[in-house]
Design a protein around this motif. Structure first.
Motif, mmCIF file in Angstrom:
data_model
loop_
_atom_site.group_PDB
_atom_site.id
_atom_site.type_symbol
_atom_site.label_atom_id
_atom_site.label_comp_id
_atom_site.label_asym_id
_atom_site.label_seq_id
_atom_site.Cartn_x
_atom_site.Cartn_y
_atom_site.Cartn_z
ATOM 1 N N UNK A 169 28.733 82.834 41.309
ATOM 2 C CA UNK A 169 28.667 82.519 42.194
ATOM 3 C C UNK A 169 29.261 81.425 43.034
ATOM 4 N N UNK A 170 29.253 81.460 44.732
ATOM 5 C CA UNK A 170 30.041 81.512 45.024
ATOM 6 C C UNK A 170 29.690 80.183 45.888
ATOM 7 N N UNK A 171 30.181 79.676 46.853
ATOM 8 C CA UNK A 171 30.193 77.776 47.040
ATOM 9 C C UNK A 171 30.188 78.475 49.033
ATOM 10 N N UNK A 172 28.992 78.161 49.624
ATOM 11 C CA UNK A 172 29.280 78.189 50.708
ATOM 12 C C UNK A 172 30.365 77.335 52.034
ATOM 13 N N UNK A 173 31.456 77.703 52.333
ATOM 14 C CA UNK A 173 32.465 76.630 52.918
ATOM 15 C C UNK A 173 32.043 76.170 55.184
ATOM 16 N N UNK A 174 32.338 75.381 54.942
ATOM 17 C CA UNK A 174 32.409 75.207 56.330
ATOM 18 C C UNK A 174 33.169 75.199 57.166
ATOM 19 N N UNK A 175 32.588 75.710 58.805
ATOM 20 C CA UNK A 175 34.051 76.419 59.567
ATOM 21 C C UNK A 175 34.775 75.123 59.665
ATOM 22 N N UNK A 176 35.336 74.430 58.920
ATOM 23 C CA UNK A 176 35.628 73.676 59.857
ATOM 24 C C UNK A 176 37.795 73.816 59.199
ATOM 25 N N UNK A 177 38.368 72.839 59.401
ATOM 26 C CA UNK A 177 39.839 72.365 59.177
ATOM 27 C C UNK A 177 40.031 71.568 57.668
ATOM 28 N N UNK A 178 40.454 71.438 56.877
ATOM 29 C CA UNK A 178 40.629 70.705 55.746
ATOM 30 C C UNK A 178 41.932 70.230 55.850
ATOM 31 N N UNK A 231 36.401 67.361 36.940
ATOM 32 C CA UNK A 231 36.642 66.314 35.871
ATOM 33 C C UNK A 231 37.443 65.478 36.318
ATOM 34 N N UNK A 232 38.374 65.429 37.282
ATOM 35 C CA UNK A 232 39.083 64.608 37.821
ATOM 36 C C UNK A 232 38.251 63.385 38.359
ATOM 37 N N UNK A 233 37.051 63.675 38.677
ATOM 38 C CA UNK A 233 36.284 62.670 39.589
ATOM 39 C C UNK A 233 36.340 61.194 38.480
ATOM 40 N N UNK A 234 35.695 62.734 37.542
ATOM 41 C CA UNK A 234 35.059 61.910 35.818
ATOM 42 C C UNK A 234 35.893 60.833 35.409
ATOM 43 N N UNK A 235 37.024 61.279 35.363
ATOM 44 C CA UNK A 235 38.538 60.831 34.382
ATOM 45 C C UNK A 235 39.218 59.747 35.160
ATOM 46 N N UNK A 257 37.190 70.104 50.040
ATOM 47 C CA UNK A 257 35.345 69.711 49.788
ATOM 48 C C UNK A 257 34.749 70.027 49.142
ATOM 49 N N UNK A 258 34.762 70.544 47.610
ATOM 50 C CA UNK A 258 34.011 69.911 47.221
ATOM 51 C C UNK A 258 33.701 68.389 46.502
ATOM 52 N N UNK A 259 35.164 67.869 46.719
ATOM 53 C CA UNK A 259 34.822 66.496 46.761
ATOM 54 C C UNK A 259 33.765 65.706 47.499
ATOM 55 N N UNK A 260 33.816 66.007 49.463
ATOM 56 C CA UNK A 260 33.521 65.552 50.054
ATOM 57 C C UNK A 260 31.936 65.742 49.556
ATOM 58 N N UNK A 261 31.559 66.513 49.357
ATOM 59 C CA UNK A 261 30.056 67.455 48.694
ATOM 60 C C UNK A 261 29.667 66.851 48.265
ATOM 61 N N UNK A 262 30.294 66.079 46.838
ATOM 62 C CA UNK A 262 29.842 65.276 45.830
ATOM 63 C C UNK A 262 29.928 63.970 45.587
ATOM 64 N N UNK A 263 30.739 63.132 47.030
ATOM 65 C CA UNK A 263 31.004 62.173 47.293
ATOM 66 C C UNK A 263 31.556 61.278 46.011
ATOM 67 N N UNK A 264 33.169 62.497 45.496
ATOM 68 C CA UNK A 264 34.039 61.737 44.919
ATOM 69 C C UNK A 264 34.808 61.478 46.238
ATOM 70 N N UNK A 265 35.572 60.376 45.266
ATOM 71 C CA UNK A 265 37.056 60.428 46.367
ATOM 72 C C UNK A 265 38.017 60.771 46.147
ATOM 73 N N UNK A 266 39.271 60.668 47.392
ATOM 74 C CA UNK A 266 40.271 61.825 47.752
ATOM 75 C C UNK A 266 41.250 61.322 46.690
ATOM 76 N N UNK A 267 41.560 61.658 45.796
ATOM 77 C CA UNK A 267 43.187 61.207 45.805
ATOM 78 C C UNK A 267 44.476 61.427 45.987
ATOM 79 N N UNK A 268 45.064 60.452 45.495
ATOM 80 C CA UNK A 268 46.424 60.467 46.548
ATOM 81 C C UNK A 268 47.325 62.140 45.993
ATOM 82 N N UNK A 269 48.195 63.252 46.807
ATOM 83 C CA UNK A 269 48.615 64.335 46.405
ATOM 84 C C UNK A 269 50.238 64.436 46.232
ATOM 85 N N UNK A 270 50.939 64.763 45.371
ATOM 86 C CA UNK A 270 51.984 65.248 45.593
ATOM 87 C C UNK A 270 52.133 66.494 44.674
ATOM 88 N N UNK A 271 52.598 67.545 45.933
ATOM 89 C CA UNK A 271 52.835 68.456 44.351
ATOM 90 C C UNK A 271 54.643 68.909 44.561
#
Ligand code: GLU
Ligand code: ZN
Length: 295
Positions: free
Chosen positions: A131-140, A179-183, A203-217
């Motif tokens: 199963x593949x997720x369709x991605x938009x022609x957009x820059x994230x 899981x990040x959203x659920x937790x 993109x998945x967060x946006x699709x599912x209406x989840x808020x975006x966490x802060x990121x640190x790599x």
């Protein structure tokens, strides 16, 4: 400095034992949470039983305990959440946001890892298909707290990506976002090998209406032989009797100071001291750090 709204996590994959690189990532996420009085959760990403090293799960838990990295609440295992992943997958499929792909490995050869879209409009049934997720022609894009601005054109650089493999295994990208959203995770601190997965997750967060966490790599640790200390490299477990010495080494890899007087402290004492001194702005802004460069 109490900020009980911070929720972070460490999410190891039990394909091997914790190594020095995973210690660096675990330590960074632990200290970033504890420095503001936040919660720190643990999630075992055991989505791929065939690639799981026997005994790795219990060895990981034992190492975290020995190194004083005590987590809050119950350990979550992704292997217990197949029902949730399946429900989400079915919903994405029913809504036409995801589709079944029957391409063989051979058919995908030469496309440079970017799915050419053969099955996009084929209307294949779910059975015996990826199963593949369709991605938009957009820059994230997002602003990483250490690595700075990062952006990716999903259509051109990634393509429609697999969220469940043909053999039935759920993909990391799907599970991690759900899981990040659920937790309630609002801060993700992890290795820089996942920087280029982040736009898919946005993109998945946006699709599912989840808020975006802060990121640190945080930088990945490269061994003298050029090996990345990543998921696929089997390394021996971290020694249980050298926790303080290795934590000090990991602190230095993260640009944090660790006075020599702390060499005799317990892991817990060292972590408590380090949480008070923690300064994420000192983390080296690089994706890879050679282990030989560490003091
Ligand atoms: N399970 C992933 C790994 O071990 C980490 C996932 C994440 O932190 O998002 O590399
Ligand atoms: Zn296909």
């Amino acid at each position: 400095m109490q900020n009980s709204s911070y929720i972070g996590r460490f999410a190891p994959t039990p394909s091997g034992y914790l190594h020095f690189g995973s210690l660096v990532a675990a330590l960074a996420s632990y200290l970033d949470a504890r420095s503001v009085g936040g919660r720190w959760l643990l999630r075992m990403e055991d989505l791929d039983p065939p690639r799981e090293a026997p005994g790795a799960q219990s060895a990981i838990l034992q190492t975290l305990e020995r190194y004083g990295l005590h987590w809050d609440g119950e350990l979550v295992r992704q292997s217990d959440r197949h029902g949730e992943y399946e429900a989400l997958l079915q919903r994405l499929f029913d809504q036409g946001l995801a589709y079944a792909c029957t391409c063989s490995r051979k058919q995908l050869e030469g496309s440079g890892g970017i799915y050419p879209g053969h099955c996009r409009n084929a209307g294949h049934a779910r059975h015996d298909a990826a199963i593949r997720l369709r991605v938009p022609e957009l820059i994230y894009r997002f602003s990483d707290r250490v690595q700075g601005e990062y952006s990716q054109h999903l259509g051109r650089e990634v393509g429609d990506f697999v969220i469940r493999r043909r053999d039935g295994l759920y993909a990391y990208q799907l599970a991690v976002v759900l899981d990040d959203a659920w937790q309630g995770i609002n801060n993700v601190v992890r290795g820089a090998d996942l920087l280029d997965s982040t736009p898919r997750q946005l993109y998945l967060q946006e699709l599912l209406g989840f808020s975006q966490p802060r990121y640190l790599h945080v930088p990945l640790i490269i061994q003298p032989d050029g090996h990345k200390l990543g998921k696929s490299y089997r390394s021996p477990p971290l020694p249980g009797d050298q926790a303080t010495a290795l934590l000090i080494r990991a602190l230095r890899a993260l640009g944090q100071s660790a006075p020599d007087e702390l060499a005799d402290a317990s892991a817990e004492e060292l972590l408590a001291w380090s949480a008070r001194q923690w300064n994420a702005a000192l983390i080296p802004r690089t994706r890879n750090l050679a282990e030989s460069q560490l003091r």
